[in-house]
Design an enzyme around this catalytic site. Structure first.
Site, mmCIF file in Angstrom:
data_model
loop_
_atom_site.group_PDB
_atom_site.id
_atom_site.type_symbol
_atom_site.label_atom_id
_atom_site.label_comp_id
_atom_site.label_asym_id
_atom_site.label_seq_id
_atom_site.Cartn_x
_atom_site.Cartn_y
_atom_site.Cartn_z
ATOM 1 N N ASP A 22 0.201 15.612 32.020
ATOM 2 C CA ASP A 22 1.391 16.170 32.661
ATOM 3 C C ASP A 22 1.460 17.679 32.454
ATOM 4 O OD1 ASP A 22 3.738 16.137 34.071
ATOM 5 O OD2 ASP A 22 4.982 15.507 32.395
ATOM 6 N N HIS A 39 -3.630 22.164 39.127
ATOM 7 C CA HIS A 39 -4.437 20.945 39.181
ATOM 8 C C HIS A 39 -5.925 21.268 39.005
ATOM 9 C CE1 HIS A 39 -0.952 18.631 40.163
ATOM 10 N NE2 HIS A 39 -0.765 19.202 41.339
ATOM 11 N N LEU A 133 -19.108 5.911 26.853
ATOM 12 C CA LEU A 133 -17.682 5.942 27.176
ATOM 13 C C LEU A 133 -17.412 5.385 28.570
ATOM 14 C CD1 LEU A 133 -14.738 7.051 26.598
ATOM 15 C CD2 LEU A 133 -15.505 9.143 27.760
ATOM 16 N N ARG A 196 8.317 10.090 27.756
ATOM 17 C CA ARG A 196 8.469 8.817 28.456
ATOM 18 C C ARG A 196 7.078 8.402 28.948
ATOM 19 N NH1 ARG A 196 11.078 12.781 31.497
ATOM 20 N NH2 ARG A 196 9.974 13.410 33.404
#
Length: 241
Positions: A22, A39, A133, A196
């Site tokens: 975020d 971004h 991974l 959150r």
């Protein structure tokens, strides 16, 4: 200056880390640029964190890339994000293979533009033989969408007589989620100071350790991942017992 890498117990590395990345837009705004620039810089953070996770021997890294709610963003931003996704996959596929990282996705890929979906599927196929991974991108994903789909599939199996209602348990539900072949996250990280989980892995995060940082995603790198893991290792996990 010492690194948190030196403090990490290499025998207690989380098997699965999930991250809500975020703050790209706010990062760009703070620097006087458009959101898409944030971004683009966020991709650099993805590359650095993925490399660090692979080096540490982490088994699974799930990144919340694009939620179902993100389709409601301005079309210009969504279109730019999809193009960035395509370009990034093209550039990073050889790097993933070099680092023995396999790519996976969870989410409703049917909503992605055809070009983006095809590039994604090609990268998944190209890295399928990698044994290190597992990099999981949550694309067009939301946990409520996932749970609804799981319930619909379970109901269909009940109707067909493949499952008896009294035999439905937690394992049944887990087996019908998009993460059916992955362990639940040990650690969930969220950047940007928000505290959150934003419709992300609601079922799977039941006993995950949650780590929140005020850093915006483009400023999150290897050292910050090491710090989060060090914090995780200094918690007592009781799983409700």
């Amino acid at each position: 200056m010492s690194s948190f890498l030196e403090k990490i117990d290499k025998n207690n590395i989380p098997v699965h880390i999930a991250i809500i990345m975020d703050g790209n837009g706010r990062w760009a705004k703070q620097k006087g640029f458009g959101r898409i620039f944030g971004h683009q810089k966020g991709v650099d953070a993805v590359r650095e964190v993925t490399t660090a996770a692979a080096e540490l021997g982490i088994g699974y890294l799930t990144l919340y890339v694009f939620s179902t709610e993100n389709w409601e963003r301005p079309k210009l931003e969504v279109d730019a994000l999809m193009e960035l996704l395509v370009d990034t996959i093209e550039k990073e596929t050889p790097v993933l293979k070099q680092n023995n990282v396999s790519l996976h996705t969870i989410g409703n890929l049917d909503r992605l533009p055809e070009r983006a979906c095809n590039k994604m599927l090609n990268c998944i196929a190209d890295t399928a033989d990698c044994t290190g991974l597992r990099l999981v991108l949550a694309l067009s994903y939301s946990a409520r969408w996932e749970i609804v789909c799981a319930m619909q599939n379970i109901v269909n199996e009940v109707v067909k007589g493949d499952i008896s209602p009294e035999n439905i348990d937690e394992k049944t539900i887990s087996a019908h989620l998009t993460t059916f072949d992955m362990p639940d996250p040990d650690l969930m990280i969220r950047t940007s100071g928000e505290q959150r989980i934003s419709n992300f892995l609601l079922w799977q995060l039941a006993y995950s350790e949650l780590y929140f940082t005020n850093l915006l995603w483009p400023d999150f790198g290897k050292e910050q991942l090491y710090e989060a893991i060090f914090d995780f290792q200094n918690r007592e996990r009781r799983f409700g017992k």
